[in-house]
Design an enzyme around this catalytic site. Structure first.
Site, mmCIF file in Angstrom:
data_model
loop_
_atom_site.group_PDB
_atom_site.id
_atom_site.type_symbol
_atom_site.label_atom_id
_atom_site.label_comp_id
_atom_site.label_asym_id
_atom_site.label_seq_id
_atom_site.Cartn_x
_atom_site.Cartn_y
_atom_site.Cartn_z
ATOM 1 N N ASP A 81 0.815 -1.212 0.000
ATOM 2 C CA ASP A 81 0.000 0.000 0.000
ATOM 3 C C ASP A 81 0.849 1.264 0.000
ATOM 4 O O ASP A 81 2.052 1.249 0.290
ATOM 5 C CB ASP A 81 -0.960 0.011 1.195
ATOM 6 C CG ASP A 81 -0.243 0.005 2.539
ATOM 7 O OD1 ASP A 81 0.771 -0.714 2.664
ATOM 8 O OD2 ASP A 81 -0.697 0.709 3.466
ATOM 9 N N ASP A 105 8.594 4.584 -0.896
ATOM 10 C CA ASP A 105 7.912 3.904 0.218
ATOM 11 C C ASP A 105 6.683 3.166 -0.282
ATOM 12 O O ASP A 105 5.582 3.663 -0.207
ATOM 13 C CB ASP A 105 7.531 4.935 1.269
ATOM 14 C CG ASP A 105 7.016 4.328 2.554
ATOM 15 O OD1 ASP A 105 7.190 3.116 2.750
ATOM 16 O OD2 ASP A 105 6.430 5.070 3.363
ATOM 17 N N GLU A 135 -0.195 -1.108 5.651
ATOM 18 C CA GLU A 135 0.875 -0.712 6.575
ATOM 19 C C GLU A 135 0.786 0.759 6.931
ATOM 20 O O GLU A 135 1.211 1.165 8.016
ATOM 21 C CB GLU A 135 2.237 -1.017 5.939
ATOM 22 C CG GLU A 135 3.434 -0.852 6.875
ATOM 23 C CD GLU A 135 4.023 0.555 6.896
ATOM 24 O OE1 GLU A 135 4.858 0.840 7.783
ATOM 25 O OE2 GLU A 135 3.661 1.385 6.024
ATOM 26 N N GLU A 164 11.831 -1.584 3.786
ATOM 27 C CA GLU A 164 11.484 -0.174 3.977
ATOM 28 C C GLU A 164 12.586 0.713 3.398
ATOM 29 O O GLU A 164 13.757 0.326 3.352
ATOM 30 C CB GLU A 164 11.320 0.132 5.464
ATOM 31 C CG GLU A 164 10.021 -0.348 6.076
ATOM 32 C CD GLU A 164 8.842 0.549 5.740
ATOM 33 O OE1 GLU A 164 9.052 1.609 5.099
ATOM 34 O OE2 GLU A 164 7.715 0.198 6.101
#
Length: 365
Positions: A81, A105, A135, A164
């Protein structure tokens, strides 16, 4: 690549694309939190075409694993997401930069995962690839958390890498976070007769004074420096322009080093604000970096021996709770996350993929 008729939105993924081109395709799949189904479908379909993987799905979470009987299992995880799109989809390329929502991201990290899943059929360690939803929103909807509750065996591993954005640095562990609300009370009165009341907003001065005087710790763990922070993030009070307020609420956020437990963090805040009522409204534990573990040392060596502390909370904390040491490592720039001008370097994507491939195909130390 097929697309939705009349649009440029893709419906499938081609894992033979290089990492940058694959990141662009992922960005072109709108997948704001709660709307990841189409992308999860495409990821599942692409992975099911790889004979060396078994693929399972739970909601919009997709897990693919090798079963080679290796002595060690490594898990690579990334969320599908993004935050809401800000006129930054579809993607575009300018020189070495790929622009678009989620580039840093963390669709560049997801692209690296997919590339490794497709191109490393015989790794030196068994691999688990986890692609999860939600998330970027409240923790109760986090796909990794739901997987941990429903299928903890799917997440069993000796070491985990959360893709990440980290600028291709190893970022160890993560900070814990706690928000507390301090309720200040007074007596309501007419502003023209203020001596008949007690102004609750004025009582916030002492709380803010303690925050201004607070000296946060700097903590060294496994050679990484974590900097704590204690800050007011919201203040609310007032009834009307002619009323002495009888209530004021100050919300404080504590970002703390992972050597503290949530209970210790709460006790510290109650000590700092002694004499005031302190209500915990949100809490998430930190995670120790675990860089003393053999798998982490090998990973660090393979990725350039560059490590720093993770400032902020990430899902490495969930792996820590499962007993799986984990680090953050991805090609995106964390300083660009969630921005309208979010972008990622194509060369960083290629570098990250290359380093991980070398780690997963070279000799196991």
């Amino acid at each position: 690549m097929s697309t939705v008729p009349g649009t440029s939105v893709p419906t499938s993924l081609d894992l033979t694309l290089d990492g940058g081109a694959l990141t662009a395709r992922l960005v072109d799949f709108p997948s704001v939190s709660g709307e990841e189904e189409a992308l999860a479908d495409a990821v599942e379909q692409a992975l099911r075409g790889l004979a060396h993987l078994t693929v399972e799905r739970y909601g919009n979470n997709v897990v693919a694993r090798t079963h080679l009987g290796r002595a060690e299992r490594v898990l690579l995880a990334g969320h599908l997401d993004t935050v809401p799109i800000a006129d930054n989809v579809p993607s575009r390329v300018e020189g070495d930069l790929l622009w678009g929502c989620g580039t840093s991201d963390m669709k560049s990290g997801v692209a690296v995962q997919l590339r490794l899943a497709a191109t490393v059929p015989d790794p030196n360690r068994d691999l688990t690839f986890v692609f999860y939803d939600c998330e970027e929103i409240e923790a109760s909807r986090n796909g990794l958390g739901r997987l941990a509750a429903a299928h903890p065996d799917w997440l069993a591993a000796d070491f985990a890498v959360l893709m990440e954005p980290s600028g291709a640095w190893v970022e160890g562990g993560c900070q814990g976070t706690m928000r507390v609300r301090i309720r200040l009370t007074g007596v309501r009165a007419h502003a023209a007769r203020s001596w008949l009341g007690d102004n609750a907003i004025h009582h916030a001065a002492e709380v803010l004074g303690r925050l201004a005087a607070y000296q946060p710790r700097t903590v060294l763990i496994d050679g990484l420096e974590y900097r704590e922070g204690l800050n007011a993030v919201d203040i609310r009070g007032g009834v009307a322009g002619n009323v002495i307020p009888d209530e004021c609420l100050v919300t404080v956020n504590f970002r703390y080093a992972p050597d503290r437990s949530p209970a210790e963090a709460e006790a510290h805040l109650r000590e700092v604000f002694a004499g005031f009522p302190v209500e915990v409204t949100d809490s998430a534990p930190g995670a120790l970096p675990g860089l003393d573990r053999p798998a982490a040392r090998a990973f660090l060596a393979a990725t350039g021996d560059r490590a720093r502390a993770k400032f902020g909370w990430t899902d490495v904390a969930r792996f820590s709770e499962l007993g799986v040491p984990a680090v953050n490592y991805g090609p995106g720039d964390p300083n660009l996350a969630h921005k309208r001008d979010e972008h990622c370097s194509l060369s960083a994507i290629a570098e990250c993929e290359s380093r991980l491939r070398d780690w997963l195909t070279g000799p196991v130390s």
